[in-house]
Scaffold this motif. Structure first.
Motif: not given
Length: 610
Positions: A409-422
């Motif tokens: 959802t957030c450009k600065e935290y974008l990662d196509p390979n892994k997820s970061m859930l908040e």
């Protein structure tokens, strides 16, 4: 609005009485498509029309007032603002717009207060909370326009997405049809959804909410003595409405379960969303809050002659014999003298700083009825990409409020390979309707409870992991493992909007001639939120600007029983703020043993068994 009601009722009854088969335009058909996406499909949506509402125009007019407020021959006032959260920053920004000279004194080394963020040793940003911007945030949207930073908002498709409790791994949504005006778009979004509420339940739900549209704020304010659950039962709303809708809304709005949350909070939010075409459309900030939101506010303040100081904690508000503020005594011994003083501190910190001269005054005694609600924000990094949506999700779980995959959802935290859930972990205490004081629990206990809920939300993805016993029942399909986590505890966040508390929220004008209050907990219609914080700061700035121009705003009336109790209260010295850092000054932090020890000393209620 009265003329619209027959049409609204006709639409509701017609739609509820028979299957609803509208041909959806191609753009909406795409929006209503699969929730599970891949990174190739991620896309932001254009900024919606936010400006064509009465609330936006009110905010715009108030902003314009500051630009024209300075009168020839009137000396600019030096204003000391205690606190560099959104409310303090907004107050200082609008004072500087009006030609005055504000100076912010922030105790911490980062701006933002409840929206503060910082980088950990890996360089990852850690946020105090999962913050979403709504179209129905008129003063916030005006602020973005004034700062020229609208392009920093990533608008998402106009819908609300819910995890299906009875169908793990599946989602449903309220989809807003483009081109349908409010309040029809909200009603139609609910009618188009056939997975959450039955025909009978929809028919039972609408009538109790109609007075909100007819009577407006008067009716809304009158419901403050009732919890959401009490309101439902009073008006014979079906119990499943609570499970399907209100549990999610209550925890998202104030981190509280419906049996503890004032119905005024839910009705206030619904009133905004029902009356504004794009009120419920959501946006994510495109990066961390200090750089992308707080920094532009600081730059505007300092470009107009103001100043923003970090790591400058106030030790004491020193008063004259008549009770007016003499100066601020800083922890380093400096005495700060100004023409006007503003507190933008959280209510729990303001109570600890209350001067002895003010301690018997009814205006300040009503603060006893207000306290911050505990909440926990979680960051979870997984070793692979989870199936997700490019949006906020309402989990509808017992422990989780809302969550988002920030790597999507957030450009600065974008990662196509892994997820970061908040994720927002709530409720956290009996005050909020829970049965555990989770602030006192270890990070590992909190994460294990969370992983259990995530195993339900992602039944074919979360792996069975020996480190997290709650995942032991996961099947062999689940492969995603937790690589890293950060737990951010906020022992006292926004004020607890439990029934009966709205009347104690004080006006920005105080009985002290050179002292004004800001903060989302002060009296304004947007409750405890980012919008409420900005508006509270803006209204505090207006109090000072009007005063300089010879206009004095009235102090909000204090409930009679508070006046009676204050007459018997024995004056006392302020408790003061102990310790340093976020926990000492009402913020959130990853807990160390030092943080736990400090909290046990200053807020032992957080460790009391439920």
């Amino acid at each position: 609005m009265r003329l619209l009601l027959p049409a609204i009722l006709a639409l509701l009854l017609l739609s509820l009485a028979s299957p609803f088969h509208l041909p959806l335009p191609p753009s909406l058909a795409r929006q209503a498509g699969p929730f599970v996406t891949s990174s190739a499909l991620f896309a932001d949506f254009p900024k919606p029309n936010l400006e064509d509402t009465d609330n936006y125009r009110f905010g715009e007019a108030l902003s314009a007032k500051f630009k024209t407020a300075h009168r020839a021959g009137v000396e600019p006032r030096k204003v000391a603002v205690i606190g560099g959260g959104l409310s303090g920053l907004a107050c200082a920004k609008y004072l500087s717009d009006a030609g005055h000279i504000p100076t912010i004194y922030e105790a911490r080394d980062v701006l933002g207060g409840k929206v503060s963020a910082w980088q950990d040793s890996d360089g990852d940003w850690i946020e105090t909370g999962l913050h979403i911007f709504f179209g129905a945030y008129p003063n916030m949207m005006n602020l973005f326009a004034e700062l020229g930073i609208h392009d920093r908002l990533q608008w998402k498709v106009h819908k609300m997405i819910f995890a299906m409790q009875e169908l793990p791994g599946e989602f449903t949504s309220f989809d807003f049809v483009p081109g349908i005006p409010a309040p029809f778009n909200f009603g139609l979004a609910i009618l188009l959804n056939d997975k959450m509420l039955s025909l009978g339940e929809k028919l039972q739900t609408a009538p109790p909410l109609l007075p909100m549209l007819i009577q407006g704020q008067d009716f809304i304010d009158q419901q403050d003595e009732l919890s959401v659950l009490e309101f439902m039962r009073k008006y014979n709303m079906p119990e499943r409405i609570n499970q399907e809708v209100f549990v999610s809304m209550a925890k998202a709005l104030d981190f509280i379960d419906p049996d503890k949350l004032s119905m005024t909070v839910v009705l206030t939010a619904m009133n905004r969303f029902l009356n504004e075409d794009n009120g419920l459309q959501m946006a994510f900030l495109d990066g961390n809050q200090p750089d992308r939101l707080c920094a532009p506010m600081r730059e505007r303040i300092e470009s107009q002659g103001g100043k923003v100081n970090l790591s400058r904690p106030v030790k004491e508000i020193v008063t004259n014999e008549d009770g007016s503020v003499k100066h601020l005594l800083m922890r380093d011994g400096e005495e700060v003298v100004a023409d006007e003083y503003v507190s933008a501190m959280p209510v729990d910190i303001m109570k600890r700083m209350l001067p002895k001269k003010w301690s018997t005054m009814p205006y300040f005694r009503q603060f006893d009825e207000l306290e911050g609600i505990p909440v926990i924000n979680l960051h979870l990094w997984f070793d692979r990409k989870l199936k997700n949506v490019d949006h906020l999700c309402f989990s509808r779980s017992p422990l989780l409020s809302v969550y988002a995959d920030m790597s999507t959802t957030c450009k600065e935290y974008l990662d196509p390979n892994k997820s970061m859930l908040e994720l927002v972990f709530a409720p956290c205490s009996p005050l909020a309707g829970g049965n555990t004081n989770w602030i006192a629990k270890s990070d590992e206990e909190i994460i294990d409870a969370t992983m259990g809920d995530l195993a339900r939300l992602f039944p074919t993805e979360i792996a069975a992991d020996d480190r997290w016993p709650s995942t032991k029942s996961q099947g062999p399909q689940g492969q995603a493992r937790l690589e890293k986590f950060v737990v951010v505890k906020v022992p006292r966040s926004v004020y607890a909007a439990i029934p009966g508390r709205n009347k104690y929220r004080p006006s920005q004008t105080t009985p002290i001639p050179n002292f004004t209050l800001a903060g989302d907990w002060t009296s304004q219609k947007f409750l405890g939120s980012m919008e409420g914080a900005v508006l509270g700061g803006k209204l505090a700035a207006e109090v000072i600007v009007d005063k300089v121009n010879g206009v004095t705003k009235e102090v909000k009336q204090v409930p009679p029983h508070v006046i009676e109790a204050a007459a018997k209260f024995e004056a006392r010295e302020p408790a003061g703020v102990k310790g340093e850092g976020a926990i000492a000054f009402g913020g959130g932090a990853s807990f160390s043993s030092a943080n736990s020890d400090l909290l046990k000393e200053v807020d032992p209620a957080q460790f009391t068994p439920a």
